[in-house]
Design a protein around this motif. Structure first.
Motif, PDB file in Angstrom:
ATOM      1  N   CYS A   1       0.843  -1.186   0.000  1.00  0.00           N
ATOM      2  CA  CYS A   1       0.000   0.000   0.000  1.00  0.00           C
ATOM      3  C   CYS A   1       0.878   1.237   0.000  1.00  0.00           C
ATOM      4  O   CYS A   1       1.736   1.383   0.858  1.00  0.00           O
ATOM      5  CB  CYS A   1      -0.905   0.025   1.232  1.00  0.00           C
ATOM      6  SG  CYS A   1      -2.061  -1.348   1.265  1.00  0.00           S
ATOM      7  N   PHE A   2       0.661   2.123  -0.951  1.00  0.00           N
ATOM      8  CA  PHE A   2       1.412   3.365  -1.004  1.00  0.00           C
ATOM      9  C   PHE A   2       0.849   4.358  -0.013  1.00  0.00           C
ATOM     10  O   PHE A   2      -0.318   4.335   0.339  1.00  0.00           O
ATOM     11  CB  PHE A   2       1.340   3.985  -2.407  1.00  0.00           C
ATOM     12  CG  PHE A   2       2.182   3.274  -3.411  1.00  0.00           C
ATOM     13  CD1 PHE A   2       3.535   3.538  -3.488  1.00  0.00           C
ATOM     14  CD2 PHE A   2       1.634   2.343  -4.271  1.00  0.00           C
ATOM     15  CE1 PHE A   2       4.323   2.886  -4.414  1.00  0.00           C
ATOM     16  CE2 PHE A   2       2.414   1.694  -5.192  1.00  0.00           C
ATOM     17  CZ  PHE A   2       3.766   1.965  -5.271  1.00  0.00           C
ATOM     18  N   ALA A   3       1.702   5.257   0.404  1.00  0.00           N
ATOM     19  CA  ALA A   3       1.237   6.391   1.190  1.00  0.00           C
ATOM     20  C   ALA A   3       0.567   7.374   0.253  1.00  0.00           C
ATOM     21  O   ALA A   3       0.428   7.134  -0.941  1.00  0.00           O
ATOM     22  CB  ALA A   3       2.419   7.038   1.904  1.00  0.00           C
TER      23      ALA A   3
ATOM     24  N   GLU B   1      10.589  13.255  -3.455  1.00  0.00           N
ATOM     25  CA  GLU B   1      10.172  12.537  -2.253  1.00  0.00           C
ATOM     26  C   GLU B   1      11.087  12.815  -1.068  1.00  0.00           C
ATOM     27  O   GLU B   1      10.717  12.557   0.078  1.00  0.00           O
ATOM     28  CB  GLU B   1      10.081  11.041  -2.551  1.00  0.00           C
ATOM     29  CG  GLU B   1       8.924  10.735  -3.497  1.00  0.00           C
ATOM     30  CD  GLU B   1       8.784   9.263  -3.833  1.00  0.00           C
ATOM     31  OE1 GLU B   1       9.669   8.474  -3.454  1.00  0.00           O
ATOM     32  OE2 GLU B   1       7.784   8.910  -4.484  1.00  0.00           O
TER      33      GLU B   1
ATOM     34  N   LYS C   1      11.660  11.839  -9.037  1.00  0.00           N
ATOM     35  CA  LYS C   1      10.887  11.191  -7.977  1.00  0.00           C
ATOM     36  C   LYS C   1      11.705  11.101  -6.691  1.00  0.00           C
ATOM     37  O   LYS C   1      11.200  11.374  -5.590  1.00  0.00           O
ATOM     38  CB  LYS C   1      10.453   9.799  -8.438  1.00  0.00           C
ATOM     39  CG  LYS C   1       9.551   9.061  -7.460  1.00  0.00           C
ATOM     40  CD  LYS C   1       9.094   7.744  -8.074  1.00  0.00           C
ATOM     41  CE  LYS C   1       8.243   6.952  -7.082  1.00  0.00           C
ATOM     42  NZ  LYS C   1       6.980   7.633  -6.771  1.00  0.00           N
TER      43      LYS C   1
ATOM     44  N   TYR D   1       9.764   1.380   0.248  1.00  0.00           N
ATOM     45  CA  TYR D   1       9.720   2.616  -0.521  1.00  0.00           C
ATOM     46  C   TYR D   1      11.004   2.731  -1.337  1.00  0.00           C
ATOM     47  O   TYR D   1      11.897   1.884  -1.261  1.00  0.00           O
ATOM     48  CB  TYR D   1       9.582   3.816   0.418  1.00  0.00           C
ATOM     49  CG  TYR D   1       8.234   3.932   1.102  1.00  0.00           C
ATOM     50  CD1 TYR D   1       7.131   4.433   0.427  1.00  0.00           C
ATOM     51  CD2 TYR D   1       8.083   3.551   2.433  1.00  0.00           C
ATOM     52  CE1 TYR D   1       5.896   4.555   1.056  1.00  0.00           C
ATOM     53  CE2 TYR D   1       6.856   3.670   3.077  1.00  0.00           C
ATOM     54  CZ  TYR D   1       5.765   4.175   2.383  1.00  0.00           C
ATOM     55  OH  TYR D   1       4.552   4.292   3.007  1.00  0.00           O
TER      56      TYR D   1
ATOM     57  N   LEU E   1       6.231  10.315   2.152  1.00  0.00           N
ATOM     58  CA  LEU E   1       6.730   9.321   3.091  1.00  0.00           C
ATOM     59  C   LEU E   1       6.222   9.582   4.502  1.00  0.00           C
ATOM     60  O   LEU E   1       6.061  10.731   4.912  1.00  0.00           O
ATOM     61  CB  LEU E   1       8.253   9.330   3.094  1.00  0.00           C
ATOM     62  CG  LEU E   1       8.939   8.950   1.786  1.00  0.00           C
ATOM     63  CD1 LEU E   1      10.437   9.108   1.925  1.00  0.00           C
ATOM     64  CD2 LEU E   1       8.588   7.531   1.374  1.00  0.00           C
TER      65      LEU E   1
ATOM     66  N   ASP F   1       4.184  10.317 -10.106  1.00  0.00           N
ATOM     67  CA  ASP F   1       3.543  10.723  -8.861  1.00  0.00           C
ATOM     68  C   ASP F   1       4.562  10.689  -7.725  1.00  0.00           C
ATOM     69  O   ASP F   1       5.536   9.936  -7.744  1.00  0.00           O
ATOM     70  CB  ASP F   1       2.373   9.790  -8.526  1.00  0.00           C
ATOM     71  CG  ASP F   1       1.264   9.882  -9.562  1.00  0.00           C
ATOM     72  OD1 ASP F   1       1.114  10.954 -10.178  1.00  0.00           O
ATOM     73  OD2 ASP F   1       0.559   8.874  -9.754  1.00  0.00           O
TER      74      ASP F   1
ATOM     75  N   VAL G   1       5.280  10.008  -3.766  1.00  0.00           N
ATOM     76  CA  VAL G   1       4.802   9.343  -2.566  1.00  0.00           C
ATOM     77  C   VAL G   1       5.248  10.147  -1.347  1.00  0.00           C
ATOM     78  O   VAL G   1       6.438  10.388  -1.152  1.00  0.00           O
ATOM     79  CB  VAL G   1       5.334   7.902  -2.473  1.00  0.00           C
ATOM     80  CG1 VAL G   1       4.870   7.250  -1.181  1.00  0.00           C
ATOM     81  CG2 VAL G   1       4.882   7.090  -3.678  1.00  0.00           C
TER      82      VAL G   1
ATOM     83  N   VAL H   1      -0.410  10.205  -2.295  1.00  0.00           N
ATOM     84  CA  VAL H   1       0.273  10.684  -3.482  1.00  0.00           C
ATOM     85  C   VAL H   1       0.046  12.178  -3.616  1.00  0.00           C
ATOM     86  O   VAL H   1      -1.077  12.654  -3.476  1.00  0.00           O
ATOM     87  CB  VAL H   1      -0.241   9.946  -4.742  1.00  0.00           C
ATOM     88  CG1 VAL H   1       0.445  10.474  -5.975  1.00  0.00           C
ATOM     89  CG2 VAL H   1      -0.007   8.454  -4.593  1.00  0.00           C
TER      90      VAL H   1
END
Length: 653
Positions: free
Chosen positions: A7-9, A236, A232, A433, A258, A254, A256, A11
């Motif tokens: 599951c991504f955090a 990030e 990216k 990640y 963190l 996109d 993420v 965006v």
């Protein structure tokens, strides 16, 4: 097959994206030309970066260099008028295309910014009256910017501290950035003192750097990246601005967001660490144990006084103790051989580079010829990130209900596969990640907290970084010749804690031959430097000693055993303990009606039975005393066998 559970955090889009800065305008057209600036503006960059110098007739012109020779011209800026400079046709090949053009005047550059609603980012290069020794032309510079309507909408950038200090003192409303690179930390306090934002060169900082500047209320720009992956990575990290030649603002990945790093709230106690070798079997000491050729037996591990080495050609696990080879277990077809925190031995059973991988697991204490000499579990996992991965690591207890994790860091990947295993079966597969290192066959994760969100990772020639909830912090980087990791020797480091102090054992020997260093990261103190245990390196043939494996096993809160396996060269066992821990004399232990203790002189005594035979063993199972005199032994934990094993006691000295 294991289900994918990643599951991504959140965006981030739009306003959360860093601002884009067109480096010297863009990569289309001669740099610092009308074409390059116009292209950058049309792409939608938020700022256009340029370099300003003064001509002989006191005009500002956009140029990175002191002359036009690199771009096919012949003129020196300081000796030429703006008209003369702009009469030259310059050429530059960029991205396979040859462009022609002329230098852009500062006035033309600001007009392009105004007409396209783009802000100027002006880098000051050393020029007449604008340098570290002479700031006399800076008032003219500021007036020129103000007359063109950009005093409140520009950023001035330079590496010349006196110029920035002059502007901050005399024009405090102007936005400023300090240009730096590898040694940004040397200038951090100065940036804070003068309220100076920063522009840092790529590859010389990480998220912790950005957080440090943000905590001080300062912004971070970076230069320069031209790839989606680079964008990216730095987005990030939290960079406020990203400088680029070619990125398309409408086609970016996109971001993420963190989660925050996990806090380490464990108190750090004062310790006095002692490092000593227990035993060694190596080429350098003349008692090489055999059966550890570097071509097929590339990874080894250790648990409970035994070293386990998987030979993928013979598909056998060779098991050693301090006396040498004691036998073999069924092995795997892959190079990987590791242990989890419980001491279970995990072996890779394939060399595949896809997403399907098989494993064999032996329960803790597995030895040839015993009841647990057969695998306790076999399973196959479907991971999400493919690529060659020779080496594996693990933590937790993969044979228990609470479970553990196996880490696979593939070649050419910037993430790690984390296989979640409980009761000897795969329960799920997740990904980390993004990391700041791109994997190779010599990449490796070093778990040390039993937490899949917090571990170290290593890449040969690049260094060691800390991964904490997706946040990356470099511990050692680069390829220096002393204590940071040397060429191809970064694999197999061990990190652990003694009384809250984070201890790192990491490779520092010359190419492949097995030297390492032990350091207290919490206090930044060197504990020990261990010489190589052999001479067989890559030049000796095969793939000798690509890694020097270091495995730490906890004996108690104040003591660890450290095992070393250096393919082709040998193996060794070391003890690291706190001199101030334990008691002054040996503590009494009891077995029903029988007790054992020692007096102040270190002489063992027994009550409740007649003592006819004493045998004392250290934590690795090696006998260290025959008799009741242990005064010569260092402090630590020992097993005392009384009367031929009729009674056994644990003694703390």
């Amino acid at each position: 097959m294991a289900a994918l559970a990643f599951c991504f955090a959140a965006v981030a889009y739009g306003a959360d994206r860093p601002l884009l800065v067109g480096h010297r305008g863009s990569d289309t057209g001669v740099e610092n030309s009308v074409e390059s600036f116009t292209t950058g503006a049309k792409r939608g960059y938020d700022y256009l970066e340029t370099d300003w110098k003064l001509t002989a007739d006191n005009q500002f012109v956009c140029s990175h260099d002191d002359d036009t020779k690199r771009l096919g011209g012949t003129l020196a800026l300081a000796n030429s008028t703006l008209e003369q400079l702009q009469s030259e046709t310059l050429t530059q090949k960029r991205g396979g295309v040859t462009y022609t053009g002329r230098l852009c005047s500062a006035k033309e550059y600001l007009d392009i910014c105004r007409e396209n609603n783009v802000k100027p980012l002006i880098e000051l290069k050393w020029t007449r009256g604008i340098n570290s020794n002479d700031c006399s032309n800076i008032p003219m510079l500021i007036k020129f910017i103000e007359d063109n309507g950009f005093r409140n909408n520009c950023i001035i950038l330079t590496s010349m501290k006196p110029c920035l200090e002059y502007i901050r003192k005399n024009y405090p409303d102007i936005k400023l950035q300090f240009l730096t690179g590898q040694y940004w930390a040397n200038h951090f306090d100065w940036c804070v003192e003068y309220g100076m934002d920063v522009d840092i060169q790529a590859n010389y900082f990480d998220k912790s750097t950005v957080d440090k500047y943000h905590d001080a209320g300062l912004k971070v720009n970076m230069w320069t990246t031209n790839t989606a992956a680079g964008y990216k990575t730095y987005a990030e990290m939290g960079c406020d601005m990203i400088t680029t030649d070619s990125l398309d603002p409408d086609n970016l990945p996109d971001i993420v967001i963190l989660p925050p790093p996990i806090a380490d709230n464990e108190p750090v106690e004062d310790i006095d660490l002692i490092f000593e070798r227990r035993w060694i079997m190596s080429e350098s000491t003349g008692n090489h144990p055999g059966n550890i050729d570097g071509t097929n037996a590339q990874q080894g591990t250790a648990a409970g006084g035994y070293v386990y080495v998987n030979d993928c050609a013979q598909r056998k696990i060779f098991v050693f103790n301090s006396a040498g080879l004691i036998g073999t277990l069924e092995g795997g077809a892959g190079f990987g051989c590791t242990r989890d925190d419980a001491g279970n031995i995990i072996v890779r059973d394939d060399k595949l580079t896809g997403t399907t991988h098989s494993f064999i697991v032996y329960s803790a204490g597995a030895l040839p010829g015993t009841a647990n000499s057969v695998p306790a579990a076999r399973f196959t996992a479907e991971i999400t990130l493919a690529g060659q991965t020779n080496f594996i690591s693990a933590d937790g207890d993969v044979l228990a209900a609470e479970g553990g994790h196996i880490y696979i860091y593939p070649n050419k990947q910037t993430r790690v596969n984390i296989i979640n295993v409980a009761d000897g079966a795969v329960t799920s597969v997740t990904e980390s990640y993004e990391l700041t290192m791109i994997g190779s066959t010599a990449t490796y994760v070093s778990p040390y907290r039993g937490n899949p969100d917090w571990w170290l990772y290593q890449l040969r020639t690049t260094g060691i970084s800390d991964y904490n909830n997706g946040n990356n912090t470099a511990i050692f980087s680069g390829r220096p010749s002393t204590t940071p990791p040397n060429r191809n020797s970064t694999g197999g480091g061990a990190c652990f804690k003694i009384k809250g102090n984070r201890i790192l054992a990491y490779n520092t020997g010359t190419n492949y031959v097995g030297g390492f260093t032990v350091k207290n990261l919490s206090t930044d103190n060197l504990i020990a430097t261990v010489d190589p245990i052999g001479t067989k390196g890559y030049a000796s043939g095969g793939n000798y000693s690509t890694f020097n494996w270091l495995v730490a096993e906890k004996e108690n809160e104040a003591e660890y055993t450290l095992y070393q396996y250096c393919p082709a060269n040998g193996m060794a066992c070391y003890r690291l303990y706190d001199r101030n821990s334990g008691v002054d004399t040996v503590r009494a232990d009891t077995d029903g009606e029988v007790s054992v203790w020692a007096d102040a002189a270190g002489i063992l005594h027994a009550s409740g039975t007649e003592a006819t035979q004493w045998n004392v063993y250290d934590a690795s199972g090696t006998q260290v005393a025959a008799g009741n005199d242990i005064s010569h032994l260092p402090r630590g934990f020992y097993m005392v066998s009384l009367n031929g094993g009729t009674h056994t006691f644990k003694i703390v000295k």
